[in-house]
Motif scaffolding. Sequence first.
Motif, PDB file in Angstrom:
ATOM      1  N   ASP A 218      27.362  -8.267  -2.517  1.00 33.49           N
ATOM      2  CA  ASP A 218      28.377  -7.779  -3.442  1.00 33.49           C
ATOM      3  C   ASP A 218      27.730  -7.443  -4.784  1.00 33.49           C
ATOM      4  N   ALA A 219      28.456  -7.644  -5.858  1.00 36.32           N
ATOM      5  CA  ALA A 219      27.926  -7.337  -7.189  1.00 36.32           C
ATOM      6  C   ALA A 219      26.693  -8.169  -7.510  1.00 36.32           C
ATOM      7  N   ALA A 220      26.642  -9.404  -7.005  1.00 30.03           N
ATOM      8  CA  ALA A 220      25.464 -10.241  -7.236  1.00 30.03           C
ATOM      9  C   ALA A 220      24.222  -9.634  -6.584  1.00 30.03           C
ATOM     10  N   TRP A 221      24.392  -9.007  -5.421  1.00 20.79           N
ATOM     11  CA  TRP A 221      23.286  -8.328  -4.743  1.00 20.79           C
ATOM     12  C   TRP A 221      22.780  -7.166  -5.591  1.00 20.79           C
ATOM     13  N   ASP A 222      23.697  -6.438  -6.177  1.00 19.31           N
ATOM     14  CA  ASP A 222      23.308  -5.321  -7.039  1.00 19.31           C
ATOM     15  C   ASP A 222      22.548  -5.821  -8.264  1.00 19.31           C
ATOM     16  N   SER A 223      23.018  -6.901  -8.873  1.00 17.25           N
ATOM     17  CA  SER A 223      22.316  -7.428 -10.044  1.00 17.25           C
ATOM     18  C   SER A 223      20.965  -8.017  -9.662  1.00 17.25           C
ATOM     19  N   PHE A 224      20.857  -8.589  -8.461  1.00 19.73           N
ATOM     20  CA  PHE A 224      19.564  -9.096  -7.995  1.00 19.73           C
ATOM     21  C   PHE A 224      18.564  -7.950  -7.838  1.00 19.73           C
ATOM     22  N   LEU A 225      18.997  -6.847  -7.257  1.00 22.90           N
ATOM     23  CA  LEU A 225      18.091  -5.723  -7.036  1.00 22.90           C
ATOM     24  C   LEU A 225      17.573  -5.145  -8.352  1.00 22.90           C
ATOM     25  N   GLN A 226      18.296  -5.365  -9.427  1.00 24.10           N
ATOM     26  CA  GLN A 226      17.825  -4.893 -10.729  1.00 24.10           C
ATOM     27  C   GLN A 226      16.630  -5.694 -11.230  1.00 24.10           C
ATOM     28  N   ARG A 227      16.382  -6.853 -10.634  1.00 24.82           N
ATOM     29  CA  ARG A 227      15.198  -7.646 -10.996  1.00 24.82           C
ATOM     30  C   ARG A 227      13.914  -7.034 -10.425  1.00 24.82           C
ATOM     31  N   ILE A 228      14.033  -6.163  -9.430  1.00 25.89           N
ATOM     32  CA  ILE A 228      12.886  -5.746  -8.624  1.00 25.89           C
ATOM     33  C   ILE A 228      12.191  -4.528  -9.217  1.00 25.89           C
ATOM     34  N   GLU A 229      10.866  -4.582  -9.201  1.00 24.28           N
ATOM     35  CA  GLU A 229      10.013  -3.438  -9.514  1.00 24.28           C
ATOM     36  C   GLU A 229       9.001  -3.309  -8.382  1.00 24.28           C
ATOM     37  N   TYR A 230       8.549  -2.102  -8.135  1.00 25.39           N
ATOM     38  CA  TYR A 230       7.592  -1.882  -7.041  1.00 25.39           C
ATOM     39  C   TYR A 230       6.313  -1.253  -7.582  1.00 25.39           C
ATOM     40  N   LEU A 231       5.176  -1.739  -7.113  1.00 22.05           N
ATOM     41  CA  LEU A 231       3.877  -1.171  -7.458  1.00 22.05           C
ATOM     42  C   LEU A 231       3.097  -0.885  -6.184  1.00 22.05           C
ATOM     43  N   THR A 232       2.472   0.283  -6.136  1.00 28.01           N
ATOM     44  CA  THR A 232       1.595   0.632  -5.021  1.00 28.01           C
ATOM     45  C   THR A 232       0.191   0.147  -5.339  1.00 28.01           C
ATOM     46  N   ILE A 233      -0.318  -0.786  -4.538  1.00 20.79           N
ATOM     47  CA  ILE A 233      -1.655  -1.345  -4.746  1.00 20.79           C
ATOM     48  C   ILE A 233      -2.348  -1.499  -3.400  1.00 20.79           C
ATOM     49  N   ASP A 234      -3.569  -1.000  -3.325  1.00 20.09           N
ATOM     50  CA  ASP A 234      -4.440  -1.272  -2.188  1.00 20.09           C
ATOM     51  C   ASP A 234      -5.135  -2.599  -2.474  1.00 20.09           C
ATOM     52  N   ALA A 235      -4.910  -3.593  -1.630  1.00 23.62           N
ATOM     53  CA  ALA A 235      -5.429  -4.933  -1.895  1.00 23.62           C
ATOM     54  C   ALA A 235      -6.944  -4.960  -2.064  1.00 23.62           C
ATOM     55  N   PHE A 236      -7.646  -3.999  -1.469  1.00 25.25           N
ATOM     56  CA  PHE A 236      -9.107  -4.005  -1.513  1.00 25.25           C
ATOM     57  C   PHE A 236      -9.679  -3.230  -2.695  1.00 25.25           C
TER      58      PHE A 236
ATOM     59  N   ARG B 174       0.812  -1.228   0.000  1.00 24.34           N
ATOM     60  CA  ARG B 174       0.000   0.000   0.000  1.00 24.34           C
ATOM     61  C   ARG B 174       0.835   1.263   0.000  1.00 24.34           C
ATOM     62  N   GLU B 175       2.056   1.187   0.556  1.00 23.26           N
ATOM     63  CA  GLU B 175       2.883   2.378   0.697  1.00 23.26           C
ATOM     64  C   GLU B 175       3.155   3.007  -0.666  1.00 23.26           C
ATOM     65  N   VAL B 176       3.024   4.321  -0.718  1.00 22.02           N
ATOM     66  CA  VAL B 176       3.251   5.050  -1.965  1.00 22.02           C
ATOM     67  C   VAL B 176       4.736   5.363  -2.096  1.00 22.02           C
ATOM     68  N   MET B 177       5.380   4.793  -3.100  1.00 22.43           N
ATOM     69  CA  MET B 177       6.780   5.069  -3.412  1.00 22.43           C
ATOM     70  C   MET B 177       7.073   4.536  -4.803  1.00 22.43           C
ATOM     71  N   ASP B 178       8.195   4.950  -5.378  1.00 28.47           N
ATOM     72  CA  ASP B 178       8.579   4.408  -6.676  1.00 28.47           C
ATOM     73  C   ASP B 178       9.570   3.265  -6.476  1.00 28.47           C
ATOM     74  N   THR B 179       9.970   2.665  -7.586  1.00 31.55           N
ATOM     75  CA  THR B 179      10.857   1.499  -7.506  1.00 31.55           C
ATOM     76  C   THR B 179      12.199   1.852  -6.893  1.00 31.55           C
ATOM     77  N   ASN B 180      12.763   3.009  -7.256  1.00 33.67           N
ATOM     78  CA  ASN B 180      14.075   3.394  -6.718  1.00 33.67           C
ATOM     79  C   ASN B 180      14.028   3.507  -5.201  1.00 33.67           C
ATOM     80  N   ALA B 181      12.987   4.129  -4.683  1.00 37.03           N
ATOM     81  CA  ALA B 181      12.866   4.288  -3.234  1.00 37.03           C
ATOM     82  C   ALA B 181      12.697   2.929  -2.553  1.00 37.03           C
TER      83      ALA B 181
END
Length: 486
Positions: A72-90, A47-54
Motif C-alpha cells: 500500500d502507501a507504506a510500500w510506495d514510501s519504502f521504495l523511495q528509500r531505494i537508489e540503484y548503482l551499476t557496478i561491476d564487482a571486479f 552489473r545490470e545497466v539501468m537507472d533507479t526508476n527502472a
Amino acid sequence: MQDNPAFTFVLFGGTGDLSMRKILPGLYAAHRTDKLHADGKIICVAREVMDTNAFVESVRSRATGYLKQPADAAWDSFLQRIEYLTIDAFALAGYAPLAQRLHEAQGICVFYLATAPALFEPICNHLAASGIDLTQARVVLEKPLGTDLTSSRKINDAVARVFAENQIYRIDHYLGKESVQNLMALRFANSLFEPLWRRESIAHVQLTIAEELGVEGRGEFYDATGALRDMVQNHLLQLLCMVAMEPPTSLDADAVRDEKLRVLRALKPLTQQDVEQNAVRGQYASGAVRGSPVAGYLDEPGIKPGSHTETFVALHAQINNWRWAGVPFFLRTGKRLPQRSAEIVITFRPVPHAILPLPAGLAGEGANRLVIKLQPDESIQLHCLAKQPGDGMHLQPVVLDLALDKVSPRHRAEAYERLLVDAIRGNLALFVRRDEQEAAWKWVAPLLTAWDNASLPPKSYSAGTWGPASSSALLYRAGFTWPEES
C-alpha cells in the motif's frame, strides 16, 4: 548497539533472486513497523545497466508477490528509500559513485553481499581501496561460505583483511525464526524445563528440515553442493547448538556464541565406522509430491549424468559432555519429501514404573515429548498423557499446543526481517562467529571426504516419501522411530 540508527544499506546482488524474495521484503516489513530510521537509505548494486526508476519498477514487479504485508502507501514510501548503482564487482573504477554516496551519507553503513562467495574478496578489497570509511561499517555474508574447511578459511581470511570479526555478520536465517528464539525463552526462563533438559530425563532428540521442492532451476549449483553442505553444516548444526548449549551468562552476542561453540567442539568426532553405520545419504528418484508427478534428481536440468550428489542426509550424532552423554541426536534433511516442515522433537524418558495401562499402540517411549515446530507454522507442543473421561483409569494422549501466532496477535517478524534489523542495529547474537563455522566444517569433514570419494551412489528414494529405508533403520537400531512412523 543502537535501537534505531541512521543507516545506509548497500545491497550487492540487488537484482538477484534472494534480494527480491527475502531481503527487500524483509526491509519493507521493518520499514512498515517503524524499525528503520526515517533517514535510512538503501543502495542496490548490480552489473545490470539501468537507472533507479527502472530498478524500482523491477522491484515492484518482482518483489511485490513475496511481501507478507500489503503493498500500500507504506510500500510506495519504502521504495523511495531505494537508489540503484551499476557496478561491476571486479572493476575498482566503478566503486567511485558508491564511495561518493557514502561520503555524503549519515550514520552507519551495512554492506550485504547477496552474491556468489567468489565475489566476496574482490568486493571487500575494492571497498577498502575506494576510500570508503569502513571503521564503523558492517558486512553481512550469505552462505555458502566455502565447500569445506579450507575454502571457508580462505573466504574468511579475505574478508578479515578488510573487516574486523565484530564487523562480520554471517547470516543463518534459521536463527532468526521466532520459534528458535522461543526455544531459548522456553529453556532459560522456565524452571519447569531446566531440570529435565539433560541425559537423565531425555531419551533422544530429533531435528528435521524437510523440503517438498527439488532443485528448482538451481541444478548446477546444487549438484556441486549437496544436502550435507547446503543444510547440515549450517542450519541443522546451529539448531542442535540452540537445543544443547549450556545457559549463557547473558544474552551478549559472544556469551551466546561461546556456548554454541562448546557444543560443536563437544560433538563426538565421526570415524569411518560412524560414516558407514551412523550416516545415511540418499538421492530422490521420480515419484509424486502432493499427488503431482515429479522427475528424479538425475533428470533435473543442470545435473551431471550419474551424479552421486546427496539430496537427503540422516545422521546419528553424540555430544560428549556431562549434560548429554549417551543421548542420541538424530539430524535429518532432504528434498522432495512429503511436506515442507522443520521441527525439533525432544523425547523424554518413560516413567520408571508404569502403574497405569498405556493406550493401545502407544509405547511408553514417546508418550512425553516436546515438539518445536519452526515451519511452515510456528508452535510449541507438549505431548503428554491424561485420563479419558468416564469410568476407569484409562489414559489418552493429549497435546498442550502453544500456537505462537495466536498467543501474540501483534506483528511477528520473519527471520530475514529480524536479522536485517539486527545487522543495522549492531546486534551479533543471531549471527555465526568464525570459530563456530570452522568447528562445524571440522565435524562434517569425514563425511565430506568419504562421500566425495565414494564409488557407490547414494541410496535411492521415491520423491514424496521420507527418504531411503536406511534412514528408518538408523533410528530402529537405537530403539526409536521418526515421528511419522510412530
